[in-house]
Design an enzyme around this catalytic site. Structure first.
Site, short mmCIF file in Angstrom:
data_model
loop_
_atom_site.label_atom_id
_atom_site.label_comp_id
_atom_site.label_asym_id
_atom_site.label_seq_id
_atom_site.Cartn_x
_atom_site.Cartn_y
_atom_site.Cartn_z
N HIS A 198 4.95 7.46 10.34
CA HIS A 198 6.64 6.30 10.56
C HIS A 198 6.93 7.42 10.93
CE1 HIS A 198 6.38 1.79 9.53
NE2 HIS A 198 4.73 1.95 9.11
N GLY B 220 0.79 -0.96 -0.34
CA GLY B 220 -0.06 0.43 0.24
C GLY B 220 1.03 1.23 0.32
N TYR C 247 1.20 -4.97 13.49
CA TYR C 247 0.01 -4.12 13.46
C TYR C 247 -0.68 -3.58 15.01
CZ TYR C 247 2.57 -3.36 8.63
OH TYR C 247 3.55 -3.30 7.51
N HIS D 289 -0.81 6.80 8.36
CA HIS D 289 0.37 5.98 8.43
C HIS D 289 1.63 5.94 8.34
CE1 HIS D 289 0.63 1.39 9.51
NE2 HIS D 289 1.93 1.50 8.90
N GLU D 290 1.93 6.21 6.85
CA GLU D 290 3.08 6.64 6.03
C GLU D 290 3.45 7.71 6.33
OE1 GLU D 290 3.95 3.77 4.85
OE2 GLU D 290 2.20 2.88 4.40
N MET E 238 4.70 3.21 0.97
CA MET E 238 6.52 2.74 1.91
C MET E 238 6.64 3.65 2.45
SD MET E 238 8.15 0.45 3.04
CE MET E 238 10.09 0.83 4.65
N GLU E 239 7.26 3.61 3.62
CA GLU E 239 7.55 4.95 4.95
C GLU E 239 9.04 5.36 4.17
OE1 GLU E 239 8.45 1.49 7.14
OE2 GLU E 239 6.48 2.03 5.68
N GLU F 119 5.58 -0.75 13.11
CA GLU F 119 4.79 -0.99 12.59
C GLU F 119 2.77 -0.53 14.10
OE1 GLU F 119 4.20 -0.49 10.41
OE2 GLU F 119 5.80 -1.17 8.99
N ARG G 132 -0.58 -5.23 -5.94
CA ARG G 132 -0.67 -4.91 -4.55
C ARG G 132 -1.22 -6.06 -4.00
NH1 ARG G 132 -4.30 -0.59 -0.50
NH2 ARG G 132 -3.30 -0.85 1.23
N ASP H 124 10.42 -11.07 6.11
CA ASP H 124 9.21 -11.16 5.11
C ASP H 124 7.64 -11.84 5.58
OD1 ASP H 124 10.29 -8.81 3.31
OD2 ASP H 124 10.26 -10.69 1.60
#
Length: 649
Positions: free
Chosen positions: A336, A305, A419, A332-333, A307-308, A355, A593, A411
């Site tokens: 971070h 979705g 989260y 959300h990002e 990446m920060e 997270e 995605r 991963d």
């Protein structure tokens, strides 16, 4: 990174990835591993089993990159120069992490400024860790340089032909370094224990704009020659690069959007609340310390979705649906920038420090801007997902701080644990201590550990001294231990209810019992969360004619909303609703995605006819998928083909 919690906006609400799209959890773990106690964890906190590096002996302080982007060869080539801090006086080796990188030369700088060849050895490839690069440095060179080029199959890079982009004119390349994929495009000490500043000089074709997780200039001239500087120290997984037909659209004086020309205005309109989010986060948790906050909208093949990457969030275009219904991915990002980028986990087994904190902060931003009701819907959805995941995964993966050896590949962590359980734990602390005490604590936590990478034990020590001891009788050490080191969700977890979801539940029940569709006047006001909750609460299968009735009323098949599609299509597959097959194939072909497409692939492969559709669709879609997504689909298909097929419906 954004995974699966839905986000909110003015009218409706949404990974991650961040954005929170993590990998699907492994069903089982090492049977010899067990939940770790606080005492045990203290001795294991700084063990990063996913890196060959030895930062206690020598560590990288600064990285200088010289790179050339070659779209024809699908490779980055050039050099990486490391400024080193030799901590151990007996150390004479620099050990770096690599994966599928061709090393051409290694040199070290002598005290007189001359560069000399250094001996090096590249070990055979480990499936997870890649190749260990050992560099001999008898004189402990202050600077060492590795000249190299990447593989076209680098796990952290994706190369797209013009046909795979929005504009269809210019090739595109982007990176995804988290968790341990930075080593596939830069030889590094690829562990969050090591933070470094960096500079980069990157050349590319003149029609490609290059961006990095650094000081991108919104007014930069597109000329094929770019320089970057990141003055704040970052861990390797936040190293990022992208190149393509990209233009800039401002949102505020310090925030804006980069995207392909046909997408940029649409994206800027969708993310118009970014500055408001920044102001809210600063009021709650202290100043934004990264100067600019820009968003790069990537092609649909981006596997997450969001990446920060500091200063430059990478975001999926799947959240741009025209009604701002999925934009809390930005919350959300952005969060971070405090939890993750500013204060970072020191090893992937402490992923909740990134997270879980970020999901909590995201929810606070959502509540502040859009109201408690919307924030509560987010909590209910994420906790329902957590409950469903905990029916399947090994209890050893349900703890916030994992014991070394529990997880073979970082991963494959339990996304709902890091989260949702992480955020739930922080809400537990917030409710026990009250916001008047917890908010200042969290703000000072970010300040105290700013630009540091820490293990869970550091958080526990800090919380003990600055929260538990300061406000005795609120939370016991046993409760703290249960949340962090024991599987499942403690009985002390605060409950959240949603009256709007109660209404959705009633409408669904009425339809299932009597065939009466929800009142149009009510559904016209439903947000994304309410539609998602409506579908999520359906029986595992329905009759095809029931799905046809829903489709006729609400047009779920072919929906542009990925959050709805990723729930509707698996239900359609399980129910034998073949009328959706064409739309399913189109959806899986267009979107890369992973969070959105894997639920459908996982259902398709359970029957012979579904497996055939999955294989055919994957064969066509594969060139546009990121390597991370490709690996997930390949694994699902391979497992299905090696297991007895389920009977056809």
């Amino acid at each position: 990174m954004r995974y699966s919690i839905l986000s909110l906006c003015l009218a409706a609400a949404l990974a991650a990835g961040c954005s929170r799209d993590a990998a699907p959890p492994a069903a089982t773990a090492d049977k010899g591993a067990a939940a770790v106690t606080t005492a045990d964890q203290k001795t294991l906190a700084e063990v990063d089993e996913y890196s060959y590096a030895e930062p206690d002996k020598v560590r990288i302080n600064d990285l200088a990159l010289q790179l050339k982007v070659d779209f024809d060869k699908k490779e980055l080539g050039g050099s990486a120069t490391y400024t080193l801090d030799w901590a151990d006086p007996k150390a004479t080796q620099l050990i770096l992490d690599t994966r599928d990188i061709t090393v051409e030369k290694v040199v070290g700088e002598r005290s007189d400024g001359k560069w000399v060849d250094l001996a090096y050895k590249l070990a055979p490839k480990d499936k997870v860790l890649g190749n260990k690069l050992t560099i001999e440095s008898p004189t402990r060179n202050a600077r060492i340089r590795v000249t190299y080029h990447t593989s076209p199959d680098a796990s952290g890079l994706q190369w797209l032909t013009p046909a795979m982009t929005e504009g269809k004119k210019t090739p595109f390349m982007f990176s995804q370094s988290q968790q341990i994929h930075a080593r596939s495009w830069v030889p590094l000490q690829d562990t969050p224990r090591v933070r470094f500043t960096y500079t980069a000089h990157v050349t590319s074709p003149q029609d490609a704009m290059v961006l990095m997780s650094a000081d991108n200039d919104p007014k930069a001239v597109r000329d094929g020659d770019y320089t970057f500087k990141m003055p704040q120290k970052i861990p390797s997984y936040l190293l990022a690069i992208a190149a393509g037909d990209l233009v800039f659209q401002p949102i505020s004086a310090r925030a804006g959007v980069w995207a392909e020309p046909t997408m940029v205005k649409k994206a800027a309109n969708e993310f118009a609340d970014t500055e408001k989010m920044m102001v809210t986060a600063e009021r709650l948790y202290g100043p934004y310390r990264w100067e600019r906050y820009d968003i790069l909208v990537l092609p649909p093949s981006f596997p997450y979705g969001g990446m920060e990457n500091p200063r430059m969030t990478f975001a999926t275009p799947t959240v741009i649906v025209g009604d701002k219904s999925l934009v809390s991915l930005v919350a959300h990002e952005l969060a971070h920038s405090w939890s993750g980028n500013l204060v970072t986990f020191s090893t992937p087994k402490d992923g909740w420090l990134n997270e879980g904190f970020t999901s909590y902060v995201e929810n606070r931003i959502v509540e502040d801007l859009y109201g408690k009701e919307a924030a509560d819907m987010e909590k209910v959805i994420s906790r329902n997902e957590l409950a469903a995941e905990y029916k399947e995964i090994d209890p050893k993966l349900q703890v916030l701080a994992l014991r070394p050896g529990t997880l073979a590949n970082p991963d494959d962590a339990s996304s709902s644990t890091v989260y949702t359980k992480g955020a739930w734990f922080l809400q537990f602390l917030e409710e026990r201590f009250g916001r008047e005490a917890f908010d200042p604590f969290l703000k000072e936590y970010f300040n105290h550990f700013a630009f540091q990478s820490i293990p869970t034990t550091k958080f526990i020590e800090y919380a003990q001294a600055n929260l538990l001891d300061k406000y005795p009788g609120k939370v016991t050490e046993a409760e703290l231990d249960e949340w962090i080191y024991q599987p499942g969700v403690p009985a002390s977890a605060p409950k959240t209810v949603s009256p709007r979801f109660d209404a959705v539940d009633a409408a669904r029940k009425d339809w299932l019992d009597n065939g009466t569709l929800p009142d149009k006047a009510a559904t016209a006001k439903w947000t994304t969360q309410e539609w998602v909750h409506f579908i999520d609460g359906m029986p595992r299968t329905l009759k095809p004619e029931q799905l046809a009735a829903l489709d006729a009323a609400y047009h779920f098949t072919g929906t542009p909303n990925g959050e709805i599609a990723q729930r509707w299509y698996p239900l359609a597959v399980r129910s034998g609703y073949t009328q959706a097959n064409e739309a399913i194939a189109a959806f899986l072909s267009k979107i890369g995605r992973r969070k959105l497409i894997m639920p459908t692939y996982n259902e398709l492969v359970k029957t012979p006819e579904g497996l055939k559709l999955a294989e055919g669709t994957f064969a066509k879609a594969r060139p546009g998928y990121h390597p991370i997504t490709t690996g997930s689909v390949e694994e699902a298909i391979a497992k299905a083909k090696s297991a007895p097929a389920a009977p056809a419906k």
